[in-house]
Design a protein around this motif. Structure first.
Motif, PDB file in Angstrom:
ATOM      1  N   UNK A 110       0.832  -1.226   0.003  1.00 43.18           N
ATOM      2  CA  UNK A 110      -0.006   0.047   0.169  1.00 43.18           C
ATOM      3  C   UNK A 110       0.871   1.341   0.045  1.00 43.18           C
ATOM      4  N   UNK A 111       0.451   2.102  -0.696  1.00 38.37           N
ATOM      5  CA  UNK A 111       1.025   3.589  -0.880  1.00 38.37           C
ATOM      6  C   UNK A 111       0.462   4.734  -0.268  1.00 38.37           C
ATOM      7  N   UNK A 112       0.623   5.034   0.911  1.00 35.13           N
ATOM      8  CA  UNK A 112      -0.088   6.257   1.499  1.00 35.13           C
ATOM      9  C   UNK A 112      -1.315   6.609   0.833  1.00 35.13           C
ATOM     10  N   UNK A 113      -1.487   7.961   0.553  1.00 34.53           N
ATOM     11  CA  UNK A 113      -2.730   8.194  -0.105  1.00 34.53           C
ATOM     12  C   UNK A 113      -3.176   7.675  -1.438  1.00 34.53           C
ATOM     13  N   UNK A 114      -2.200   6.963  -2.018  1.00 35.11           N
ATOM     14  CA  UNK A 114      -2.433   6.371  -3.362  1.00 35.11           C
ATOM     15  C   UNK A 114      -3.302   5.070  -3.377  1.00 35.11           C
ATOM     16  N   UNK A 115      -3.444   4.471  -2.065  1.00 40.34           N
ATOM     17  CA  UNK A 115      -3.930   3.267  -2.143  1.00 40.34           C
ATOM     18  C   UNK A 115      -3.307   2.088  -2.344  1.00 40.34           C
ATOM     19  N   UNK A 116      -3.665   1.221  -3.137  1.00 45.09           N
ATOM     20  CA  UNK A 116      -2.863  -0.091  -3.144  1.00 45.09           C
ATOM     21  C   UNK A 116      -1.934   0.155  -4.757  1.00 45.09           C
ATOM     22  N   UNK A 117      -0.793  -0.472  -4.324  1.00 47.45           N
ATOM     23  CA  UNK A 117       0.314  -0.313  -5.493  1.00 47.45           C
ATOM     24  C   UNK A 117       0.157  -1.435  -6.361  1.00 47.45           C
ATOM     25  N   UNK A 118      -0.242  -1.584  -7.574  1.00 47.66           N
ATOM     26  CA  UNK A 118      -0.288  -2.726  -8.382  1.00 47.66           C
ATOM     27  C   UNK A 118       1.040  -2.900  -9.168  1.00 47.66           C
ATOM     28  N   UNK A 119       1.390  -2.241  -9.687  1.00 50.03           N
ATOM     29  CA  UNK A 119       2.704  -2.156 -10.544  1.00 50.03           C
ATOM     30  C   UNK A 119       3.815  -3.317  -9.932  1.00 50.03           C
ATOM     31  N   UNK A 120       4.365  -3.980 -10.661  1.00 46.22           N
ATOM     32  CA  UNK A 120       5.543  -5.080 -10.147  1.00 46.22           C
ATOM     33  C   UNK A 120       6.877  -4.172 -10.032  1.00 46.22           C
ATOM     34  N   UNK A 121       7.381  -4.605  -9.178  1.00 50.23           N
ATOM     35  CA  UNK A 121       8.684  -3.955  -8.812  1.00 50.23           C
ATOM     36  C   UNK A 121       9.601  -5.032  -8.352  1.00 50.23           C
ATOM     37  N   UNK A 122      10.825  -5.371  -9.326  1.00 49.16           N
ATOM     38  CA  UNK A 122      11.607  -6.333  -9.170  1.00 49.16           C
ATOM     39  C   UNK A 122      12.430  -6.446  -7.761  1.00 49.16           C
ATOM     40  N   UNK A 123      12.761  -5.282  -7.266  1.00 51.73           N
ATOM     41  CA  UNK A 123      13.607  -5.120  -6.178  1.00 51.73           C
ATOM     42  C   UNK A 123      12.795  -5.461  -5.027  1.00 51.73           C
ATOM     43  N   UNK A 124      11.487  -4.907  -4.898  1.00 51.13           N
ATOM     44  CA  UNK A 124      10.632  -5.282  -3.922  1.00 51.13           C
ATOM     45  C   UNK A 124      10.272  -6.858  -3.781  1.00 51.13           C
ATOM     46  N   UNK A 125      10.105  -7.469  -4.972  1.00 51.36           N
ATOM     47  CA  UNK A 125       9.843  -8.935  -5.128  1.00 51.36           C
ATOM     48  C   UNK A 125      10.821  -9.780  -4.705  1.00 51.36           C
TER      49      UNK A 125
END
Length: 404
Positions: A110-125
């Motif tokens: 989840x991203x602050x005021x932006x709500x749920x983050x849907x895009x894939x991020x390889x570093x986070x993954x």
């Protein structure tokens, strides 16, 4: 002149052999200089997976022939393919798979005021999967050895009052409402809170990069931290690139997730969330770090002085003061207008510090102790211990001997 080898969509099995310039592919021993063709869409997929377009990749790799490979004008050698795969953090074998792997971050971010983050991020993954691998090993090890750990996972629900949740957490961590007042810095508060959490059976990991790869920075905008729920081996990850006051909030926010029994992560701005569970965890963290009764008692209309006492960020202080009616709408808007213009608060850059001390944070002391004990008891081989810790050979030995 090297041979040309064309691959369709079927997996082409290959194996590196004990010769630095050879690769065994489809049962045939090839030179690393032999030309290979793969489906163009595999290159595009590999680039997108790493967050690149053709253009952005060429900007950072101006000598690359990726555009010619995609168009089919040039076929890469196996060595070039291997180098390309490394540059986009991809196992080279993935380029030859019959079916592309389905890679999804297994928890909501989840991203602050932006709500749920849907895009894939390889570093986070890769970070989440790395912590999850540790957790899976830990769960099995702790069960086999009948080692008791955390007792509070799933102990509350969102129907539990905030005051009750915070009261339970204070009891678990043995921290009273003014616990941070006697500490000199937010760094000291993070250290004490982390120790209390580990004593309560929570496993912690702090890192600002993927593994030990300083070229793969973990952006705060993509991940501030996350919680992986497990009754035996609950895990909290904190982005060490974040400010210490923000890390403090992350620790309690993610602890609330463990208490709820809900895995999730958060990222982006310091703004509070709209999603119900995230909002609940924010409220628990805010009340734990800045108790309403204490803030009312010491409030003097100075967010900075209150921040120094509670070790929480000025934004958390201001929002608490506003919610409690200590700060007017106008004063809060004025504060926000100034605060939002500041650069995102991050920890001060240092000369690097000790690799081994940093590794204690990245690996986690409690986790490292269990790995060391498992190796000493011959329940875990060195190869697996190296993989789990990200430390190898003499570096692993020095780490375990002198730092754990």
């Amino acid at each position: 002149m090297g041979h040309n080898y064309v691959f369709g969509t079927r997996l082409s099995p290959f194996l590196m052999v004990d010769k630095p310039d050879k690769v065994l592919l489809n049962g045939e021993l090839l030179d690393m200089a032999d030309r290979i063709q793969i489906a163009p869409e595999r290159y595009v997929w590999a680039l997108n997976r790493a967050g690149h377009t053709e253009g952005s990749y060429m900007d950072s790799h101006p000598k690359s022939h990726i555009q010619e490979w995609i168009s089919g004008e040039i076929r890469p050698t196996y060595k070039q393919l291997d180098d390309f795969a490394k540059s986009v953090n991809l196992p080279v074998g993935y380029l030859f798979l019959e079916n592309l792997p389905v890679e999804e971050i297994p928890i909501p971010m989840f991203r602050g005021e932006a709500g749920q983050q849907n895009h894939f991020n390889l570093n986070v993954y890769d970070t989440v999967m790395n912590v999850q691998a540790r957790q899976e090993w830990l769960e099995e090890y702790l069960n086999e050895n009948e080692i008791d750990t955390c007792k509070f996972v799933g102990s509350i629900s969102t129907k539990t009052s905030i005051s009750e949740a915070v009261s339970r957490l204070r009891s678990i961590l043995e921290l009273e409402s003014r616990w941070a007042f006697s500490l000199s810095t937010p760094d000291a508060a993070v250290s004490l809170l982390g120790q209390k959490l580990e004593d309560a059976g929570v496993f912690l990991a702090y890192n600002g990069v993927v593994g030990n790869n300083t070229h793969r920075k973990l952006k705060v905008s993509e991940c501030r931290g996350f919680a992986l729920v497990n009754e035996k081996a609950p895990y909290i990850f904190v982005n060490s690139a974040d400010s210490k006051s923000a890390q403090l909030f992350t620790l309690i926010h993610e602890t609330a997730h463990l208490m709820l029994g809900v895995s999730a992560g958060h990222a982006g701005s310091e703004g509070f969330h709209h999603e119900a569970t995230e909002r609940y965890c924010d409220r628990v963290a805010a009340e734990f770090l800045v108790p309403a009764s204490v803030l009312r008692e010491i409030w003097n209309n100075d967010t900075k002085s209150a921040s120094l006492r509670f070790k929480a960020s000025e934004l958390v202080i201001a929002r608490r003061a506003h919610d409690l009616g200590l700060m007017s709408d106008t004063d809060y808007k004025d504060f926000w207008a100034i605060y939002s213009q500041r650069q995102i608060s991050a920890k001060k850059k240092s000369s690097g510090g000790s690799f081994y001390l940093t590794s204690v944070k990245r690996v986690g002391r409690s986790f490292a102790i269990h790995v060391r004990n498992a190796v000493n008891n011959r329940q875990l081989g060195y190869t697996e211990a190296y993989r789990l810790t990200g430390l190898y050979g003499k570096t692993y030995d020095h780490f375990m001997t002198h730092n754990i």
